[in-house]
Design an enzyme around this catalytic site. Structure first.
Site, PDB file in Angstrom:
ATOM      1  N   GLN A  16      -9.213   0.896   5.178  1.00  0.00           N
ATOM      2  CA  GLN A  16     -10.484   0.071   4.541  1.00  0.00           C
ATOM      3  C   GLN A  16     -11.413  -0.960   5.208  1.00  0.00           C
ATOM      4  O   GLN A  16     -12.142  -1.220   5.134  1.00  0.00           O
ATOM      5  CB  GLN A  16      -9.393  -0.936   3.584  1.00  0.00           C
ATOM      6  N   HIS A 117      -0.400   2.287   5.636  1.00  0.00           N
ATOM      7  CA  HIS A 117      -0.758   1.545   4.843  1.00  0.00           C
ATOM      8  C   HIS A 117      -1.904   1.883   3.837  1.00  0.00           C
ATOM      9  O   HIS A 117      -2.971   2.245   3.133  1.00  0.00           O
ATOM     10  CB  HIS A 117      -1.753   0.159   4.478  1.00  0.00           C
ATOM     11  N   ASN A 161       4.067   0.069   3.030  1.00  0.00           N
ATOM     12  CA  ASN A 161       3.352  -1.469   2.517  1.00  0.00           C
ATOM     13  C   ASN A 161       2.820  -0.596   1.059  1.00  0.00           C
ATOM     14  O   ASN A 161       2.514   0.397   0.718  1.00  0.00           O
ATOM     15  CB  ASN A 161       1.703  -1.542   2.247  1.00  0.00           C
ATOM     16  N   GLU A 162       3.153  -1.460   0.376  1.00  0.00           N
ATOM     17  CA  GLU A 162       3.545  -0.650  -1.788  1.00  0.00           C
ATOM     18  C   GLU A 162       3.938   0.192  -1.946  1.00  0.00           C
ATOM     19  O   GLU A 162       3.118   1.310  -1.993  1.00  0.00           O
ATOM     20  CB  GLU A 162       1.870  -1.721  -1.853  1.00  0.00           C
ATOM     21  N   TYR A 301      -0.190 -11.446  -6.675  1.00  0.00           N
ATOM     22  CA  TYR A 301      -1.413 -11.614  -7.017  1.00  0.00           C
ATOM     23  C   TYR A 301      -1.435 -12.150  -8.655  1.00  0.00           C
ATOM     24  O   TYR A 301      -2.320 -12.645  -8.564  1.00  0.00           O
ATOM     25  CB  TYR A 301      -2.122 -10.328  -7.237  1.00  0.00           C
ATOM     26  N   GLU A 356       0.464 -10.325   1.161  1.00  0.00           N
ATOM     27  CA  GLU A 356      -1.284 -10.402   0.487  1.00  0.00           C
ATOM     28  C   GLU A 356      -0.935 -11.152  -0.696  1.00  0.00           C
ATOM     29  O   GLU A 356       0.275 -11.643  -1.705  1.00  0.00           O
ATOM     30  CB  GLU A 356      -0.933  -8.788  -0.569  1.00  0.00           C
ATOM     31  N   TRP A 403      -5.284 -12.260   1.938  1.00  0.00           N
ATOM     32  CA  TRP A 403      -6.230 -10.787   1.443  1.00  0.00           C
ATOM     33  C   TRP A 403      -7.347 -10.965   1.320  1.00  0.00           C
ATOM     34  O   TRP A 403      -7.464 -11.322  -0.112  1.00  0.00           O
ATOM     35  CB  TRP A 403      -5.115  -9.701   0.877  1.00  0.00           C
ATOM     36  N   GLU A 410     -12.503  -0.987  -1.384  1.00  0.00           N
ATOM     37  CA  GLU A 410     -11.345  -1.243  -1.820  1.00  0.00           C
ATOM     38  C   GLU A 410     -10.762   0.226  -2.872  1.00  0.00           C
ATOM     39  O   GLU A 410     -11.037   0.681  -3.771  1.00  0.00           O
ATOM     40  CB  GLU A 410     -12.092  -2.431  -2.962  1.00  0.00           C
ATOM     41  N   TRP A 411     -10.671   1.089  -1.908  1.00  0.00           N
ATOM     42  CA  TRP A 411      -9.854   1.897  -2.680  1.00  0.00           C
ATOM     43  C   TRP A 411     -10.944   3.212  -3.220  1.00  0.00           C
ATOM     44  O   TRP A 411     -11.763   3.330  -3.443  1.00  0.00           O
ATOM     45  CB  TRP A 411      -8.463   1.565  -2.695  1.00  0.00           C
TER      46      TRP A 411
END
Length: 450
Positions: A16, A117, A161-162, A301, A356, A403, A410-411
């Site tokens: 990123q 990530h 991560n995630e 989030y 995050e 974050w 952003e992907w």
């Protein structure tokens, strides 16, 4: 209520922000390839340059130091240090991260390394990636390398991560790299292999460590919070948080990914609900997955408001018309940063890091050449107030990583979303402090000195 040694940080990920995707011996990973496929990424954006952090990391660390950070969570690009994913080490890639670590330590900032990530080396993807049981040893080899080269200076490591995202968005609905819509049973096998890879990484991090280290894991998921303080609504929210999702969106839950790591078994509800799709799960697998860890990271989030229905089952409160949302369309629900950590600690009994939390806003450079992002300040004030309340009520939260440090790629949304405290002009690569950066700087000064 924040302890003197509370970690106030920011977080980023390699693809990123780094850029330099074809420099100094770096190999390809799945995002390098995916972003070249037409129609995959907003307006055809790629991370080839991103924030050019690879060349500007010293200046970025100066920003971190000026912000007053005492922690920085970043990821290592697996394909930058092992271009083929395994085997020969790219020393120039190692050197980049080594110099970054040294710069952070020189500035009084504790490095928190995330191993994965989402940058799966493309050569390993071609060999089956997470479908291949060998991913467990591939990832273990990589983890051992990172520990061997960095644990003399770095003491905190997160493995994955995630996984909800890189399996769910990458292989279930195809929004993220590698962009597949795999059969359901394949996604369960990949998830199981990912968790085994996590366990092997824990082993190898410790085996190669040159001093005492702390190892963690950083999943995500929507939190659940109660409509009222009535015991039945609190219980409904707790049940909802750890419940399973319908099969079409099965990856988006907490318990399937965290119970095996921290409790040593998959949740019974999931074993029954998903039985027909599951791979063979052995006691040996579970022993590997549940290797002891030292800290639990959670990316938080937003959440859902829950109450106990008349039928004795949790029900979701419908959001009213005009419910506040971020620029990314995500609901603004600060309560999740109280109830989420509270429920997680009750279930898992682990020190928690908020790995995050942040918000995308429609940031612009104003006529005065500044970036006035009141919405982000308001968001962070409200969320951090809830986190402080959780700590006051005894939840063991050790650190908070906002974050993100910088606006970034952003992907699949490309550069259309801005999450940073620092505005990045992608044409000039100039960094501009947003009002929220000054706000966060002042918050850290106040909290560190209380």
């Amino acid at each position: 209520m924040f302890q003197k040694n509370f970690i106030w940080g920011t977080a980023t990920s390699a693809y990123q922000i780094e850029g330099a995707t074809q420099e100094d011996g770096k190999g390809k990973h799945i995002w390098d390839v995916f972003t070249k496929e037409e129609g995959r990424i907003y307006e055809g954006h790629t991370g080839e340059i991103a924030c050019d952090h690879y060349h500007r990391f010293r200046d970025d660390v100066k920003i971190m130091k000026e912000l007053g950070l005492n922690g920085y969570r970043f990821s290592i690009d697996w394909s930058r240090v092992l271009p083929m994913g395994t085997g020969k080490v790219n020393e120039r890639g190692i050197l980049f991260y080594s110099e970054l670590v040294d710069e952070l330590l020189k500035s009084g900032i504790e490095p928190y390394i995330t191993l994965y990530h989402w940058e799966l080396p493309y050569e390993l993807y071609k060999m089956g990636g997470f479908m291949n049981k060998d991913i467990v040893e591939w990832f273990g080899e990589y983890a051992g390398l990172i520990s061997e080269r960095f644990s003399d200076r770095v003491t905190h490591f997160f493995t994955l991560n995630e996984p909800q995202c890189f399996i769910g968005l990458g292989y279930l609905n195809g929004e993220h790299a590698p962009g597949l819509k795999a059969p359901i049973q394949d996604t369960f096998l990949m998830a199981h292999n990912a968790l085994k890879a996590h366990g092997r990484a824990v082993q190898m991090l410790r085996q190669k460590a040159k001093q005492q280290i702390w190892v963690g894991y950083a999943p995500t998921g929507a939190m659940s919070y109660p409509k009222t303080k009535k015991p039945e609504d609190i219980e409904a929210a707790r049940q909802h948080l750890f419940s399973m999702q319908e099969i079409s969106n099965w990856t988006w839950n907490v318990a399937w990914w965290s119970d095996p790591v921290l409790l040593g078994h998959y949740p019974e509800e999931g074993l029954k609900l998903y039985e027909r799709y599951l791979p063979k799960i052995t006691d040996e697998d579970m022993k590997l997955i549940s290797q002891p860890i030292d800290m639990y990271g959670q990316n938080i989030y937003n959440g859902k408001c829950i109450y106990m229905g008349k039928n004795g089952k949790p029900e979701e409160v419908k959001r009213y018309e005009g419910f506040p949302t971020t620029a990314a369309g995500w609901p603004v629900t600060p309560e999740c940063l109280y109830w989420g950590p509270r429920f997680l600690q009750e279930r898992y009994h682990m020190p928690i890091y908020i790995t995050e939390n942040g918000v995308s806003c429609r940031d612009v450079i104003s006529l005065d050449k500044k970036v006035h992002d009141f919405d982000r300040i308001n968001f962070l004030q409200r969320y951090l107030k809830e986190m402080e309340r959780a700590i006051s009520d005894g939840v063991d939260i050790r650190g908070y990583f906002q974050w993100s440090l910088l606006d970034n790629f952003e992907w699949n949304q490309g550069y259309s979303q801005r999450f940073g405290l620092i505005y990045v002009d992608y044409e000039s690569q100039n960094r501009i402090w947003k009002d929220s950066a000054y706000w966060y700087q002042n918050l850290i000064k106040k909290r560190c000195c209380d």
